[in-house]
Design a protein around this motif. Structure first.
Motif, PDB file in Angstrom:
ATOM      1  N   ASP A  25       0.850  -1.177   0.000  1.00 28.42           N
ATOM      2  CA  ASP A  25       0.000   0.000   0.000  1.00 28.42           C
ATOM      3  C   ASP A  25       0.896   1.241   0.000  1.00 28.42           C
ATOM      4  O   ASP A  25       1.634   1.465   0.962  1.00 28.42           O
ATOM      5  CB  ASP A  25      -0.889  -0.024   1.252  1.00 28.42           C
ATOM      6  CG  ASP A  25      -2.001   0.989   1.207  1.00 28.42           C
ATOM      7  OD1 ASP A  25      -2.629   1.212   2.262  1.00 28.42           O
ATOM      8  OD2 ASP A  25      -2.259   1.565   0.134  1.00 28.42           O
ATOM      9  N   TYR A  26       0.804   2.026  -1.069  1.00 30.92           N
ATOM     10  CA  TYR A  26       1.664   3.201  -1.204  1.00 30.92           C
ATOM     11  C   TYR A  26       0.837   4.442  -1.525  1.00 30.92           C
ATOM     12  O   TYR A  26      -0.206   4.342  -2.199  1.00 30.92           O
ATOM     13  CB  TYR A  26       2.714   2.973  -2.308  1.00 30.92           C
ATOM     14  CG  TYR A  26       3.561   1.744  -2.085  1.00 30.92           C
ATOM     15  CD1 TYR A  26       3.359   0.597  -2.846  1.00 30.92           C
ATOM     16  CD2 TYR A  26       4.567   1.736  -1.121  1.00 30.92           C
ATOM     17  CE1 TYR A  26       4.137  -0.537  -2.653  1.00 30.92           C
ATOM     18  CE2 TYR A  26       5.337   0.603  -0.922  1.00 30.92           C
ATOM     19  CZ  TYR A  26       5.110  -0.532  -1.695  1.00 30.92           C
ATOM     20  OH  TYR A  26       5.885  -1.657  -1.478  1.00 30.92           O
ATOM     21  N   TRP A  27       1.360   5.608  -1.085  1.00 33.23           N
ATOM     22  CA  TRP A  27       0.645   6.869  -1.263  1.00 33.23           C
ATOM     23  C   TRP A  27       1.554   7.930  -1.856  1.00 33.23           C
ATOM     24  O   TRP A  27       2.756   7.962  -1.583  1.00 33.23           O
ATOM     25  CB  TRP A  27       0.126   7.371   0.079  1.00 33.23           C
ATOM     26  CG  TRP A  27      -0.937   6.505   0.666  1.00 33.23           C
ATOM     27  CD1 TRP A  27      -0.757   5.420   1.468  1.00 33.23           C
ATOM     28  CD2 TRP A  27      -2.350   6.638   0.479  1.00 33.23           C
ATOM     29  NE1 TRP A  27      -1.976   4.877   1.790  1.00 33.23           N
ATOM     30  CE2 TRP A  27      -2.971   5.603   1.213  1.00 33.23           C
ATOM     31  CE3 TRP A  27      -3.158   7.540  -0.226  1.00 33.23           C
ATOM     32  CZ2 TRP A  27      -4.358   5.441   1.243  1.00 33.23           C
ATOM     33  CZ3 TRP A  27      -4.526   7.380  -0.194  1.00 33.23           C
ATOM     34  CH2 TRP A  27      -5.118   6.342   0.540  1.00 33.23           C
ATOM     35  N   GLY A  28       0.943   8.820  -2.626  1.00 28.79           N
ATOM     36  CA  GLY A  28       1.643  10.000  -3.085  1.00 28.79           C
ATOM     37  C   GLY A  28       1.543  11.108  -2.053  1.00 28.79           C
ATOM     38  O   GLY A  28       0.919  10.952  -0.998  1.00 28.79           O
ATOM     39  N   GLN A  29       2.139  12.240  -2.388  1.00 28.75           N
ATOM     40  CA  GLN A  29       2.197  13.351  -1.446  1.00 28.75           C
ATOM     41  C   GLN A  29       0.968  14.243  -1.515  1.00 28.75           C
ATOM     42  O   GLN A  29       0.751  15.066  -0.636  1.00 28.75           O
ATOM     43  CB  GLN A  29       3.454  14.195  -1.700  1.00 28.75           C
ATOM     44  CG  GLN A  29       3.345  15.208  -2.839  1.00 28.75           C
ATOM     45  CD  GLN A  29       3.325  14.592  -4.219  1.00 28.75           C
ATOM     46  OE1 GLN A  29       3.575  13.400  -4.390  1.00 28.75           O
ATOM     47  NE2 GLN A  29       3.028  15.405  -5.227  1.00 28.75           N
ATOM     48  N   GLY A  30       0.169  14.081  -2.544  1.00 29.13           N
ATOM     49  CA  GLY A  30      -1.062  14.848  -2.680  1.00 29.13           C
ATOM     50  C   GLY A  30      -0.914  16.062  -3.571  1.00 29.13           C
ATOM     51  O   GLY A  30       0.174  16.634  -3.698  1.00 29.13           O
ATOM     52  N   THR A  31      -2.026  16.447  -4.184  1.00 30.44           N
ATOM     53  CA  THR A  31      -2.071  17.657  -4.997  1.00 30.44           C
ATOM     54  C   THR A  31      -3.370  18.390  -4.689  1.00 30.44           C
ATOM     55  O   THR A  31      -4.434  17.779  -4.577  1.00 30.44           O
ATOM     56  CB  THR A  31      -1.950  17.335  -6.501  1.00 30.44           C
ATOM     57  OG1 THR A  31      -1.863  18.546  -7.258  1.00 30.44           O
ATOM     58  CG2 THR A  31      -3.124  16.513  -7.017  1.00 30.44           C
ATOM     59  N   GLN A  32      -3.269  19.697  -4.515  1.00 32.73           N
ATOM     60  CA  GLN A  32      -4.427  20.492  -4.099  1.00 32.73           C
ATOM     61  C   GLN A  32      -5.320  20.810  -5.292  1.00 32.73           C
ATOM     62  O   GLN A  32      -4.829  21.275  -6.337  1.00 32.73           O
ATOM     63  CB  GLN A  32      -3.954  21.798  -3.449  1.00 32.73           C
ATOM     64  CG  GLN A  32      -5.078  22.742  -3.053  1.00 32.73           C
ATOM     65  CD  GLN A  32      -5.871  22.237  -1.872  1.00 32.73           C
ATOM     66  OE1 GLN A  32      -5.309  21.810  -0.858  1.00 32.73           O
ATOM     67  NE2 GLN A  32      -7.195  22.275  -1.987  1.00 32.73           N
ATOM     68  N   VAL A  33      -6.597  20.593  -5.100  1.00 31.13           N
ATOM     69  CA  VAL A  33      -7.616  21.010  -6.069  1.00 31.13           C
ATOM     70  C   VAL A  33      -8.553  21.978  -5.357  1.00 31.13           C
ATOM     71  O   VAL A  33      -9.123  21.633  -4.318  1.00 31.13           O
ATOM     72  CB  VAL A  33      -8.399  19.803  -6.616  1.00 31.13           C
ATOM     73  CG1 VAL A  33      -9.588  20.273  -7.449  1.00 31.13           C
ATOM     74  CG2 VAL A  33      -7.481  18.908  -7.441  1.00 31.13           C
ATOM     75  N   THR A  34      -8.691  23.159  -5.920  1.00 29.97           N
ATOM     76  CA  THR A  34      -9.570  24.166  -5.342  1.00 29.97           C
ATOM     77  C   THR A  34     -10.563  24.623  -6.406  1.00 29.97           C
ATOM     78  O   THR A  34     -10.152  25.045  -7.489  1.00 29.97           O
ATOM     79  CB  THR A  34      -8.784  25.376  -4.831  1.00 29.97           C
ATOM     80  OG1 THR A  34      -7.810  24.945  -3.866  1.00 29.97           O
ATOM     81  CG2 THR A  34      -9.713  26.395  -4.180  1.00 29.97           C
TER      82      THR A  34
END
Length: 119
Positions: free
Chosen positions: A107-116
């Motif tokens: 199970d791996y995750w990215g750092q995230g990207t903001q959507v507004t």
């Protein structure tokens, strides 16, 4: 070393579109199930969409008909096309790769990207 790198987030007006990308490295991408999750301020992280290694897709009800998840195994990338965006879609979007071998989970995750999404 496993890396999931998201891109494509940003600020968009309601009704607009964005396409998120997640480039994976360090895994045998084609055998992993992939997913997009999101977390809005003050809320728990929620599943948005998944695509299995075989290409089957699933979506949370709130995005059905508006979002499309897809994958390109040739370039180890998963996408989330988001159309007809609403202010309630505002969140940090995370890419996830998951595989269960029956013995252990990967199970791996990215750092995230903001959507507004502005109204």
């Amino acid at each position: 070393q496993v890396q999931l790198v998201e891109s494509g987030g940003g600020l968009v007006q309601a009704g607009g579109s964005l396409r998120l990308s997640c480039a994976a490295s360090g895994i045998i991408f084609r055998i992993y199930n992939m997913g997009w999750y999101r977390q809005a301020p003050g809320k728990q992280r929620e599943l948005v969409a998944t695509i299995t290694s075989g290409g089957s897709t699933n979506y949370v009800d709130s995005v059905k008909g508006r979002f499309t998840i897809s994958r390109d195994n040739a370039i180890n990338t998963v996408y989330l096309q988001m159309n007809s965006l609403k202010p309630e879609d505002t969140a940090v979007y995370y890419c996830n790769s998951f595989m269960n071998t029956g013995i252990r989970n990967y199970d791996y995750w990215g750092q995230g990207t903001q959507v507004t999404v502005s109204s």
